[in-house]
Design a protein around this motif. Structure first.
Motif, PDB file in Angstrom:
ATOM      1  N   SER A  90      10.154   0.114  20.330  1.00  0.00           N
ATOM      2  CA  SER A  90       9.272   1.155  20.866  1.00  0.00           C
ATOM      3  C   SER A  90       9.042   2.272  19.850  1.00  0.00           C
ATOM      4  O   SER A  90       7.911   2.735  19.657  1.00  0.00           O
ATOM      5  CB  SER A  90       9.885   1.737  22.149  1.00  0.00           C
ATOM      6  OG  SER A  90      10.012   0.746  23.141  1.00  0.00           O
ATOM      7  N   ALA A  91      10.123   2.689  19.179  1.00  0.00           N
ATOM      8  CA  ALA A  91      10.004   3.755  18.180  1.00  0.00           C
ATOM      9  C   ALA A  91       9.129   3.320  17.012  1.00  0.00           C
ATOM     10  O   ALA A  91       8.303   4.091  16.502  1.00  0.00           O
ATOM     11  CB  ALA A  91      11.396   4.162  17.690  1.00  0.00           C
ATOM     12  N   ASN A 143       0.866  -0.684  16.409  1.00  0.00           N
ATOM     13  CA  ASN A 143       1.076  -2.071  16.014  1.00  0.00           C
ATOM     14  C   ASN A 143       2.523  -2.457  16.334  1.00  0.00           C
ATOM     15  O   ASN A 143       3.461  -2.018  15.670  1.00  0.00           O
ATOM     16  CB  ASN A 143       0.807  -2.225  14.505  1.00  0.00           C
ATOM     17  CG  ASN A 143       0.806  -3.667  14.059  1.00  0.00           C
ATOM     18  OD1 ASN A 143       1.761  -4.391  14.300  1.00  0.00           O
ATOM     19  ND2 ASN A 143      -0.263  -4.082  13.389  1.00  0.00           N
ATOM     20  N   GLU A 144       2.713  -3.284  17.377  1.00  0.00           N
ATOM     21  CA  GLU A 144       4.067  -3.599  17.839  1.00  0.00           C
ATOM     22  C   GLU A 144       4.738  -4.607  16.910  1.00  0.00           C
ATOM     23  O   GLU A 144       4.227  -5.714  16.723  1.00  0.00           O
ATOM     24  CB  GLU A 144       4.040  -4.160  19.254  1.00  0.00           C
ATOM     25  CG  GLU A 144       5.437  -4.379  19.826  1.00  0.00           C
ATOM     26  CD  GLU A 144       5.410  -4.881  21.265  1.00  0.00           C
ATOM     27  OE1 GLU A 144       6.152  -4.341  22.100  1.00  0.00           O
ATOM     28  OE2 GLU A 144       4.639  -5.820  21.531  1.00  0.00           O
ATOM     29  N   PRO A 145       5.884  -4.265  16.338  1.00  0.00           N
ATOM     30  CA  PRO A 145       6.579  -5.202  15.451  1.00  0.00           C
ATOM     31  C   PRO A 145       7.476  -6.145  16.241  1.00  0.00           C
ATOM     32  O   PRO A 145       7.740  -5.929  17.423  1.00  0.00           O
ATOM     33  CB  PRO A 145       7.421  -4.273  14.577  1.00  0.00           C
ATOM     34  CG  PRO A 145       7.767  -3.141  15.502  1.00  0.00           C
ATOM     35  CD  PRO A 145       6.582  -2.962  16.419  1.00  0.00           C
ATOM     36  N   ILE A 146       7.934  -7.186  15.573  1.00  0.00           N
ATOM     37  CA  ILE A 146       8.976  -8.055  16.124  1.00  0.00           C
ATOM     38  C   ILE A 146      10.316  -7.510  15.645  1.00  0.00           C
ATOM     39  O   ILE A 146      10.525  -7.336  14.443  1.00  0.00           O
ATOM     40  CB  ILE A 146       8.791  -9.510  15.654  1.00  0.00           C
ATOM     41  CG1 ILE A 146       7.450 -10.055  16.150  1.00  0.00           C
ATOM     42  CG2 ILE A 146       9.931 -10.389  16.151  1.00  0.00           C
ATOM     43  CD1 ILE A 146       7.101 -11.416  15.559  1.00  0.00           C
ATOM     44  N   VAL A 147      11.207  -7.202  16.573  1.00  0.00           N
ATOM     45  CA  VAL A 147      12.520  -6.649  16.225  1.00  0.00           C
ATOM     46  C   VAL A 147      13.591  -7.563  16.802  1.00  0.00           C
ATOM     47  O   VAL A 147      13.610  -7.821  18.006  1.00  0.00           O
ATOM     48  CB  VAL A 147      12.701  -5.219  16.770  1.00  0.00           C
ATOM     49  CG1 VAL A 147      14.087  -4.687  16.404  1.00  0.00           C
ATOM     50  CG2 VAL A 147      11.627  -4.297  16.216  1.00  0.00           C
ATOM     51  N   LYS A 148      14.463  -8.079  15.935  1.00  0.00           N
ATOM     52  CA  LYS A 148      15.536  -8.982  16.367  1.00  0.00           C
ATOM     53  C   LYS A 148      16.857  -8.508  15.786  1.00  0.00           C
ATOM     54  O   LYS A 148      16.908  -8.020  14.649  1.00  0.00           O
ATOM     55  CB  LYS A 148      15.257 -10.416  15.889  1.00  0.00           C
ATOM     56  CG  LYS A 148      14.012 -11.043  16.483  1.00  0.00           C
ATOM     57  CD  LYS A 148      13.703 -12.366  15.803  1.00  0.00           C
ATOM     58  CE  LYS A 148      13.329 -12.173  14.356  1.00  0.00           C
ATOM     59  NZ  LYS A 148      12.860 -13.409  13.728  1.00  0.00           N
ATOM     60  N   VAL A 206       9.739  -7.237  11.685  1.00  0.00           N
ATOM     61  CA  VAL A 206       8.591  -7.930  11.103  1.00  0.00           C
ATOM     62  C   VAL A 206       7.321  -7.287  11.634  1.00  0.00           C
ATOM     63  O   VAL A 206       7.153  -7.124  12.848  1.00  0.00           O
ATOM     64  CB  VAL A 206       8.602  -9.432  11.452  1.00  0.00           C
ATOM     65  CG1 VAL A 206       7.361 -10.113  10.860  1.00  0.00           C
ATOM     66  CG2 VAL A 206       9.863 -10.092  10.933  1.00  0.00           C
ATOM     67  N   THR A 207       6.404  -6.905  10.743  1.00  0.00           N
ATOM     68  CA  THR A 207       5.158  -6.266  11.149  1.00  0.00           C
ATOM     69  C   THR A 207       4.024  -6.659  10.203  1.00  0.00           C
ATOM     70  O   THR A 207       4.265  -6.926   9.018  1.00  0.00           O
ATOM     71  CB  THR A 207       5.295  -4.730  11.163  1.00  0.00           C
ATOM     72  OG1 THR A 207       4.051  -4.147  11.540  1.00  0.00           O
ATOM     73  CG2 THR A 207       5.686  -4.204   9.786  1.00  0.00           C
ATOM     74  N   ASP A 208       2.799  -6.701  10.740  1.00  0.00           N
ATOM     75  CA  ASP A 208       1.628  -6.918   9.879  1.00  0.00           C
ATOM     76  C   ASP A 208       0.850  -5.614   9.703  1.00  0.00           C
ATOM     77  O   ASP A 208      -0.318  -5.619   9.329  1.00  0.00           O
ATOM     78  CB  ASP A 208       0.727  -8.008  10.454  1.00  0.00           C
ATOM     79  CG  ASP A 208       0.257  -7.707  11.876  1.00  0.00           C
ATOM     80  OD1 ASP A 208       0.583  -6.619  12.392  1.00  0.00           O
ATOM     81  OD2 ASP A 208      -0.431  -8.557  12.465  1.00  0.00           O
ATOM     82  N   TYR A 209       1.527  -4.497   9.941  1.00  0.00           N
ATOM     83  CA  TYR A 209       0.923  -3.177   9.781  1.00  0.00           C
ATOM     84  C   TYR A 209       0.481  -2.968   8.321  1.00  0.00           C
ATOM     85  O   TYR A 209       1.285  -3.102   7.392  1.00  0.00           O
ATOM     86  CB  TYR A 209       1.924  -2.100  10.202  1.00  0.00           C
ATOM     87  CG  TYR A 209       1.496  -0.664   9.987  1.00  0.00           C
ATOM     88  CD1 TYR A 209       0.381  -0.148  10.635  1.00  0.00           C
ATOM     89  CD2 TYR A 209       2.224   0.170   9.145  1.00  0.00           C
ATOM     90  CE1 TYR A 209       0.002   1.165  10.448  1.00  0.00           C
ATOM     91  CE2 TYR A 209       1.852   1.492   8.948  1.00  0.00           C
ATOM     92  CZ  TYR A 209       0.739   1.986   9.604  1.00  0.00           C
ATOM     93  OH  TYR A 209       0.362   3.297   9.410  1.00  0.00           O
TER      94      TYR A 209
END
Length: 1024
Positions: A750-751, A759-764, A775-778
């Motif tokens: 969220s942060a 742009n929502e990233p994938i956070v694992k 992971v982001t395509d920002y």
């Protein structure tokens, strides 16, 4: 065994060569220990925050000073410098050592525009724009894409007139030249430029102080792959790699000019006085530091920008002349002031840079070293000395002329003297500047003009007569190759080729250490398990296989080192996999020997026939594995190519040690008639005995099970899709370690979504405590030069907002930083992402095609080929289906990336290996038992190979399972794909490949009323 002498000869030679290869490690380690001690002593008085960076710089400085020093000598044969020894040792990749990896795209768009003299033709611009867009989604080189785009938009225009404006191309292109010929010329020029850019980049990287850098060229795609282990300043490296080459022309000072030689003598005397007073070596450490301040001017961070070390001992000759030899005779040419060894240049620079010494020389004198080692004046042989020049800038402090004005350069032997001359052609502006420059030089006693590339002097030709036409020649003691290289360097002014980083990875040293530790544990445990199993199952034969396996690993590491291979995490996985697969040849041979023994043959005869009857299956199985490895090596990039190389070497080494050396050891043991050898133990003697399973009768059930799994996978692929890694979709990937705060992945997501502007990233969560993969395509498609910095800043803001708000920015960005920091990162641009996807598709397609053709040739029936390839499609779809179904469910990453493609192709190789062994036995039984039905023969053949199939699968599963559990998060998805693939490949050999081959094949012979019951009973007995 025929050819025992040949096997012994190669065994001895390979052992000696490998031992020497390992022995090289000792003198290398001695130098590196001395470097660490030197760095530790030199930085012991520094503050803790500066000590870490200073230690690295001092260690690198020491190793650089030793690079050309002889540190090891083989009497009567050869002596080695540190650099030569280091280049012949196994280098660790970034994921094991930490460092930076980049893939650079040579900007051929700007290159083509420069060839067209910046033409403003709208059709030409449209073709360039279309080619740039196509480059993001297609794998072809840029020149081909430009030509395709031109054909789409040209109308009735011709390409030639656009390029005839370039004087350098007028000899090859005129108004009548066809478009195809124009593109051929452009492609040839582009290839030269890409190759030159690659060579210049390699030379630049040597100045970064990186130990064992790895630089390679993918000429078919105009890509340059660079790996920089241990680099600790990524921003400097990026700037260094992307900067265009700087070609300049300068007037020079001569050693004979008034006061020059005297200045050196006085400098030496002054240094002798200031550095005297002690009989021991003295060292002065000067550290230049830049400081960052906040808005109030308070110092908040410091960074070391340079460290200079001045060391030496006072003597009668003086410290300067101990390192530098003045060119007092002028034998090397008057423009050469002196010369020194490579490892003394930095020391000399530090002495001459001292303010009280520098004041002795003319203010406008700029000292520069020669680019290449000098040649001996009398013998013309290359020495280990470098020449020192003194440049004389213009009044504005700049070069007299830059390389932008050179339009052509070529090297050809003079027909009269046979001396190689480099011809230069200038543009109109350049001709005027060159005319004035050469006139002044000729009038000034034929003075030299220095040609400088990236602040190194590549040549300093003497001017005999003024050159007013813009055409000139440079002569010297050049070889043809040296002349060509110089011509290519001079052309860099005419052929500007920027480079763009389209893929980047950064790995922190702590993550590399963790990967080494995990991989070593996996390698050791897997190796021990295989050894214990082979002894428990095969007894004395198992001991032979163990010795062969140890020898195999011994040769593999030696070969990898001798070829200068960079060992990466996938490479270690290749070694672990090789351990599991290496016993396959032993299993095939030993199972066959056991069969021969059960037929009542003597031990010697059983051994001989067992080996003889196993060769066909072993060769077929290993050739198919090699085919997939070759495909992977051709299409793979970076670590994946390294994995393929390890697999190829491992398979070849396994064949030599298991088949030839194993046979040699057994024969030598049994040479004494009083000795015997067992190939089974009490536990294994009756294993898989009396098997009489109707495998083909169960094929309908197998078809239903396989069909259901594949259907579920296809539905999941269509609905859920895959967890694509940045390799395939492009973007940024960061591993962020957060200390001092408990953070949930959802909260961090969220942060970061807010920081990345929605742009929502994938956070694992990664299996390391408090480490998250983001992971982001920002901004991945942004063309801004500082896009990378913006993404990093957004990441910092997001993490900082949720982790306390007091994270130090510089520590956060440092891969070896303390506290909350980015432990590793990678960037894949959309162009390279599409390239990787295309490569993966081609790799899989070519692997399947090659396997189909090979099996067709070996078995002479398309049914065998189709059955095998159908099984491979089955295995691939099952593995992909499982990755689609379970991603986000299983507690580890199931990303589809380059490592996954390597796993799929490895599974293909393993599966076909197993299938070929089964098919080989079916072919043998069909030839031997001609009175029985096809189904009876095939079932019997499968029954006789079940023991080998299960044992090989078990040994491979041992090591892959260990890799999965102990290999760490970086490789867990790869190991999981192998685990699933091995299980599915074993199943498909029996329940997919064999039934499909049978169903496609009619009855192979007219049924005989008599059956081969007796023969099958014998075969069943043999299977025990």
């Amino acid at each position: 065994m025929q050819g025992k002498g040949v096997v012994k000869f190669f065994l001895v030679v390979m052992t000696i060569v490998t031992l020497v290869q390992y022995f090289f490690i000792l003198p290398t380690q001695k130098v590196e220990k001395a470097a660490e001690e030197y760095a530790r002593t030199s930085t012991s008085n520094l503050s803790e925050d500066l000590q870490k960076t200073a230690f690295k710089m001092k260690r690198a400085e020491f190793l650089d000073s030793m690079s050309s020093e002889e540190v090891f000598k083989i009497p009567l044969l050869k002596s080695y410098t540190y650099q030569e020894l280091k280049s012949q040792q196994l280098a660790l990749g970034l994921d094991l050592k930490g460092g930076m990896s980049v893939v650079l795209q040579v900007d051929l768009r700007q290159f083509i525009r420069a060839l067209a003299n910046d033409s403003k033709d709208p059709t030409f611009e449209e073709a360039l724009n279309r080619a740039s867009q196509a480059q993001k989604t297609e794998q072809a080189d840029f020149v081909s894409l430009f030509f395709d785009a031109w054909n789409e938009v040209k109308g009735d225009k011709k390409l030639a007139p656009i390029f005839t404006r370039n004087e350098a191309l007028r000899d090859e292109i005129n108004y009548e030249t066809g478009d195809g010929e124009v593109v051929r010329v452009i492609r040839a020029k582009a290839d030269e430029t890409v190759d030159l850019t690659f060579k210049l980049l390699k030379e630049r990287i040597d100045k970064l102080g990186v130990t064992q850098p790895n630089v390679s060229l993918d000429a078919s795609r105009d890509l340059i792959i660079v790996e920089l282990p241990g680099i600790d300043n990524p921003e400097r490296a990026r700037t260094f790699l992307e900067a265009a080459a700087k070609l300049e022309f300068y007037n020079v000072f001569r050693i004979s000019d008034p006061g020059v030689q005297q200045a050196f003598i006085e400098a030496n005397q002054r240094l002798a006085q200031t550095m005297s007073g002690s009989s021991v070596d003295r060292e002065i450490l000067r550290i230049d530091t830049t400081f960052a301040t906040d808005s109030l001017g308070n110092v908040i961070a410091g960074e070391i920008t340079s460290i200079d070390t001045i060391y030496g001992s006072a003597s009668q000759s003086g410290p300067l002349f101990e390192a530098l030899t003045l060119n007092t005779t002028g034998a090397q040419g008057l423009a050469v002031l002196g010369f020194a060894k490579k490892n003394q240049r930095r020391y000399i620079d530090s002495l001459l840079a001292k303010p009280d010494v520098k004041s002795l020389f003319p203010r406008d004198m700029v000292l520069r070293w020669g680019k290449d080692p000098m040649k001996d004046f009398e013998t013309n042989e290359v020495t280990d000395n470098y020449e020192l020049y003194a440049l004389k800038p213009s009044r504005d402090g700049k070069a007299a002329m830059t390389g932008d004005h050179v339009v052509d350069a070529s090297a050809n032997p003079d027909p009269q003297t046979n001396e190689v001359a480099v011809s230069l052609k200038m543009d109109n502006t350049g001709a005027k500047i060159w005319g004035q420059l050469t006139t002044e030089a000729a009038q000034d006693n034929n003075r030299e003009i220095a040609i400088v590339l990236d602040d190194e002097v590549v040549s300093a030709p003497r001017v005999i007569n003024p050159i007013l036409t813009g055409d000139s020649q440079i002569t010297g003691s050049f070889s043809i190759q040296e002349g060509k290289d110089l011509a290519n360097i001079l052309q860099i002014g005419k052929l500007p080729t920027d480079t763009e980083i389209i893929q980047e990875s950064l790995v922190g040293p702590s993550l590399g250490e963790e990967n080494i530790r995990n991989s070593t544990i996996a390698l050791t445990i897997g190796f021990v398990l295989v050894l214990l199993f082979m002894i428990a199952y095969y007894g004395g034969g198992g001991i032979v296989s163990i010795l062969a396996l140890i020898l195999n690993i011994f040769f593999i590491f030696g070969a990898l080192a001798s070829y200068g291979t960079v060992l990466t995490l996938p490479g270690i996985a290749g070694i672990v996999l090789t351990i599991g697969m290496a016993v396959d040849a032993n299993v095939i041979i030993y199972e066959r020997i056991r069969e021969e023994l059960r037929e009542g043959k003597s031990l010697l005869m059983a051994v001989s026939d067992g080996f003889q009857n196993s060769y066909s299956a072993i060769i077929d199985a290993n050739v198919t594995t090699l085919l997939t490895a070759f495909v992977l090596a051709y299409f793979g990039l970076g670590p994946i190519k390294g994995f393929a190389v390890v697999l190829i070497i491992g398979v070849l080494s396994s064949l030599f040690t298991a088949v030839l050396v194993g046979r040699l050891m057994i024969d030598q043991w049994l040479k004494n008639k009083d000795r015997s050898m067992s190939f089974s133990t009490g536990l294994s003697k009756n294993a898989f005995a009396d098997l009489s399973i109707d495998w083909l009768g169960k094929r309908k059930m197998a078809y239903i099970i396989s069909g259901a799994i594949i259907l579920a996978g296809l539905v999941s692929m269509a609905t859920r899709g895959f967890e694509l890694g940045v390799d395939f979709k492009g973007g940024y990937s960061y591993n962020v370690t957060i200390e001092g705060a408990e953070v949930e992945a959802s909260a961090l997501r969220s942060a970061l979504t807010e920081a990345f502007e929605g742009n929502e990233p994938i956070v694992k969560s990664v299996d390391t405590e408090n480490t998250y993969n983001v992971v982001t395509d920002y901004l991945v498609e942004s063309t801004d030069d500082d896009a990378d910095k913006k993404v990093m800043m957004a990441l910092y803001n997001g993490v900082n907002s949720i982790a306390g708000g007091n994270i130090d920015l510089e520590q956060f960005k440092a891969p070896d930083g303390n506290g909350t920091h980015v432990e590793s990162s990678s960037k894949v641009g959309p162009t390279i992402a599409d390239d990787i996807k295309s490569s993966a598709f081609y790799a899989a397609t070519f692997a399947l095609l090659l396997i189909f053709l090979y099996i067709f040739i070996r078995f002479s029936k398309w049914q065998y080929s189709l059955g095998a390839v159908a099984a491979l499609f089955h295995d691939t779809l099952v593995v992909m289906g499982i990755f689609s179904i379970f991603h986000g469910i299983l507690p580890f990453s199931l990303e589809i990336d380059q490592a996954f493609i390597a796993a799929i192709l490895t599974v293909i190789g393993y599966s076909i290996n197993d299938t070929v062994v089964v098919f080989d036995r079916i072919r043998e039984f069909l030839n031997n038992y001609t009175k029985s039905s096809k189904e009876e023969v095939i079932n019997s053949a499968v029954n006789s190979t079940v023991s080998r199939t299960i044992i090989t699968s078990l040994t491979t599963l041992f090591v892959v399972a260990i890799l999965f559990f102990f290999g760490g998060a970086s490789i867990r998805g790869f190991a999981f794909a192998l685990l699933v693939g091995i299980l599915v490949g074993t199943y498909s050999s029996i329940f997919v490949a064999t039934p499909i081959m049978s169903d496609l094949t009619g009855e192979l012979r007219a049924k005989d009323t008599k059956s081969d019951k007796k023969g099958f009973s014998k075969a069943a007995e043999s299977a025990r």
